[in-house]
Design a protein around this motif. Structure first.
Motif, PDB file in Angstrom:
ATOM      1  N   GLN A 118       0.826  -1.203   0.000  1.00 11.89           N
ATOM      2  CA  GLN A 118       0.000   0.000   0.000  1.00 11.89           C
ATOM      3  C   GLN A 118       0.863   1.257   0.000  1.00 11.89           C
ATOM      4  O   GLN A 118       0.514   2.246  -0.651  1.00 11.89           O
ATOM      5  CB  GLN A 118      -0.934   0.000   1.205  1.00 11.89           C
ATOM      6  N   LEU A 119       1.963   1.219   0.724  1.00 13.80           N
ATOM      7  CA  LEU A 119       2.855   2.382   0.760  1.00 13.80           C
ATOM      8  C   LEU A 119       3.445   2.681  -0.616  1.00 13.80           C
ATOM      9  O   LEU A 119       3.766   3.822  -0.913  1.00 13.80           O
ATOM     10  CB  LEU A 119       3.991   2.140   1.753  1.00 13.80           C
ATOM     11  N   ARG A 120       3.577   1.656  -1.436  1.00 14.28           N
ATOM     12  CA  ARG A 120       4.213   1.795  -2.750  1.00 14.28           C
ATOM     13  C   ARG A 120       3.205   1.971  -3.886  1.00 14.28           C
ATOM     14  O   ARG A 120       3.602   2.213  -5.013  1.00 14.28           O
ATOM     15  CB  ARG A 120       5.065   0.560  -3.029  1.00 14.28           C
ATOM     16  N   ARG A 121       1.925   1.824  -3.598  1.00 11.60           N
ATOM     17  CA  ARG A 121       0.904   1.863  -4.645  1.00 11.60           C
ATOM     18  C   ARG A 121       0.510   3.307  -4.969  1.00 11.60           C
ATOM     19  O   ARG A 121      -0.002   4.030  -4.130  1.00 11.60           O
ATOM     20  CB  ARG A 121      -0.324   1.086  -4.218  1.00 11.60           C
ATOM     21  N   ALA A 122       0.738   3.680  -6.211  1.00 16.59           N
ATOM     22  CA  ALA A 122       0.311   4.993  -6.687  1.00 16.59           C
ATOM     23  C   ALA A 122      -1.182   4.915  -7.018  1.00 16.59           C
ATOM     24  O   ALA A 122      -1.640   3.919  -7.578  1.00 16.59           O
ATOM     25  CB  ALA A 122       1.111   5.396  -7.915  1.00 16.59           C
ATOM     26  N   PRO A 123      -1.940   5.946  -6.704  1.00 11.08           N
ATOM     27  CA  PRO A 123      -3.382   5.900  -6.969  1.00 11.08           C
ATOM     28  C   PRO A 123      -3.712   6.028  -8.465  1.00 11.08           C
ATOM     29  O   PRO A 123      -4.818   5.721  -8.867  1.00 11.08           O
ATOM     30  CB  PRO A 123      -3.920   7.088  -6.175  1.00 11.08           C
ATOM     31  N   ALA A 124      -2.750   6.471  -9.259  1.00  7.40           N
ATOM     32  CA  ALA A 124      -2.940   6.609 -10.709  1.00  7.40           C
ATOM     33  C   ALA A 124      -1.561   6.665 -11.345  1.00  7.40           C
ATOM     34  O   ALA A 124      -0.557   6.969 -10.674  1.00  7.40           O
ATOM     35  CB  ALA A 124      -3.724   7.871 -11.032  1.00  7.40           C
ATOM     36  N   THR A 125      -1.490   6.410 -12.610  1.00  9.90           N
ATOM     37  CA  THR A 125      -0.225   6.475 -13.336  1.00  9.90           C
ATOM     38  C   THR A 125       0.372   7.873 -13.203  1.00  9.90           C
ATOM     39  O   THR A 125      -0.319   8.869 -13.429  1.00  9.90           O
ATOM     40  CB  THR A 125      -0.447   6.143 -14.829  1.00  9.90           C
ATOM     41  N   GLY A 126       1.627   7.916 -12.799  1.00  2.00           N
ATOM     42  CA  GLY A 126       2.315   9.194 -12.645  1.00  2.00           C
ATOM     43  C   GLY A 126       2.090   9.892 -11.319  1.00  2.00           C
ATOM     44  O   GLY A 126       2.710  10.912 -11.048  1.00  2.00           O
ATOM     45  N   ALA A 127       1.191   9.365 -10.478  1.00  2.00           N
ATOM     46  CA  ALA A 127       0.938   9.952  -9.164  1.00  2.00           C
ATOM     47  C   ALA A 127       1.909   9.356  -8.150  1.00  2.00           C
ATOM     48  O   ALA A 127       2.448   8.270  -8.347  1.00  2.00           O
ATOM     49  CB  ALA A 127      -0.503   9.695  -8.729  1.00  2.00           C
ATOM     50  N   ASN A 128       2.121  10.065  -7.072  1.00  2.00           N
ATOM     51  CA  ASN A 128       3.060   9.623  -6.037  1.00  2.00           C
ATOM     52  C   ASN A 128       2.348   8.809  -4.963  1.00  2.00           C
ATOM     53  O   ASN A 128       1.304   9.209  -4.473  1.00  2.00           O
ATOM     54  CB  ASN A 128       3.749  10.825  -5.397  1.00  2.00           C
ATOM     55  N   PRO A 129       2.938   7.678  -4.577  1.00  2.00           N
ATOM     56  CA  PRO A 129       2.363   6.875  -3.496  1.00  2.00           C
ATOM     57  C   PRO A 129       2.647   7.482  -2.118  1.00  2.00           C
ATOM     58  O   PRO A 129       3.537   8.330  -1.961  1.00  2.00           O
ATOM     59  CB  PRO A 129       3.053   5.519  -3.654  1.00  2.00           C
ATOM     60  N   VAL A 130       1.905   7.001  -1.140  1.00  2.00           N
ATOM     61  CA  VAL A 130       2.054   7.469   0.241  1.00  2.00           C
ATOM     62  C   VAL A 130       3.499   7.348   0.710  1.00  2.00           C
ATOM     63  O   VAL A 130       4.064   8.288   1.282  1.00  2.00           O
ATOM     64  CB  VAL A 130       1.121   6.687   1.188  1.00  2.00           C
ATOM     65  N   GLY A 131       4.121   6.200   0.485  1.00  2.00           N
ATOM     66  CA  GLY A 131       5.485   5.980   0.964  1.00  2.00           C
ATOM     67  C   GLY A 131       6.470   6.973   0.380  1.00  2.00           C
ATOM     68  O   GLY A 131       7.331   7.488   1.091  1.00  2.00           O
ATOM     69  N   TRP A 132       6.343   7.255  -0.915  1.00  2.00           N
ATOM     70  CA  TRP A 132       7.249   8.222  -1.535  1.00  2.00           C
ATOM     71  C   TRP A 132       7.007   9.606  -0.955  1.00  2.00           C
ATOM     72  O   TRP A 132       7.964  10.327  -0.657  1.00  2.00           O
ATOM     73  CB  TRP A 132       7.084   8.252  -3.063  1.00  2.00           C
TER      74      TRP A 132
END
Length: 169
Positions: A29-43
């Protein structure tokens, strides 16, 4: 309330916000971007912590927390003191792989502790000290501290939003 108290109060709001953004999320989940090109929570949380670490270490003229211990290893990265995430491509964003929410919390707390030490020793006159002459006008300590916390607050808000998009509440 003096300026040191105001800055301390502002920076001391960040740990709870960071915890709220990452607590209970799996590494996936920390690594999952909500959309292409979007930043994930962990980043986002890694980046906001890297910015604070980089800038506060520079203000104190000390080594960054990032390059001490195995912080970088816990994120699948090298301890490059210049890698703060600024200008990262989507591919580079994907290389930031926190091993857990706790890794983000631990790194943030180590950086926040150093920042609290800087803030505890501030005097009003310190805020006018020029810390970066590369800008016009030159950046003072006060402006840098406000800039860092402003950046951190924006990114932790983004992380909380992305958490919601993941359905993680």
């Amino acid at each position: 309330m003096d300026v040191r108290d105001v800055l301390t109060e502002t920076y001391d709001r960040l740990p709870g916000l960071v915890r709220g953004a990452v607590d209970g999320l799996s590494p996936e989940q920390l690594r999952r971007a909500p959309a292409t090109g979007a930043n994930p929570v962990g980043w986002l949380v890694w980046h906001l912590t890297r910015i604070q670490d980089h800038h506060v270490a520079g203000l104190l003229d000390v080594e960054q927390v990032w390059v001490t211990g195995d912080w970088a290893g816990r994120f699948g990265l090298s301890p490059d003191p210049d890698d703060v995430g600024f200008g990262h491509t989507p591919g580079q964003v994907g290389t930031v792989r926190p091993e857990s929410a706790q890794a983000l919390l631990d790194y943030f707390e180590a950086v926040a502790q150093r920042t609290r030490g800087l803030l505890a020793g501030l005097r009003p006159a310190d805020l006018d000290r020029v810390v970066d002459e590369a800008w016009d006008p030159p950046v003072t300590l006060g402006v840098r501290l406000v800039s860092v916390v402003e950046d951190d607050l924006q990114h932790v808000g983004q992380a909380a939003y992305v958490r919601g998009l993941l359905g993680a509440g």
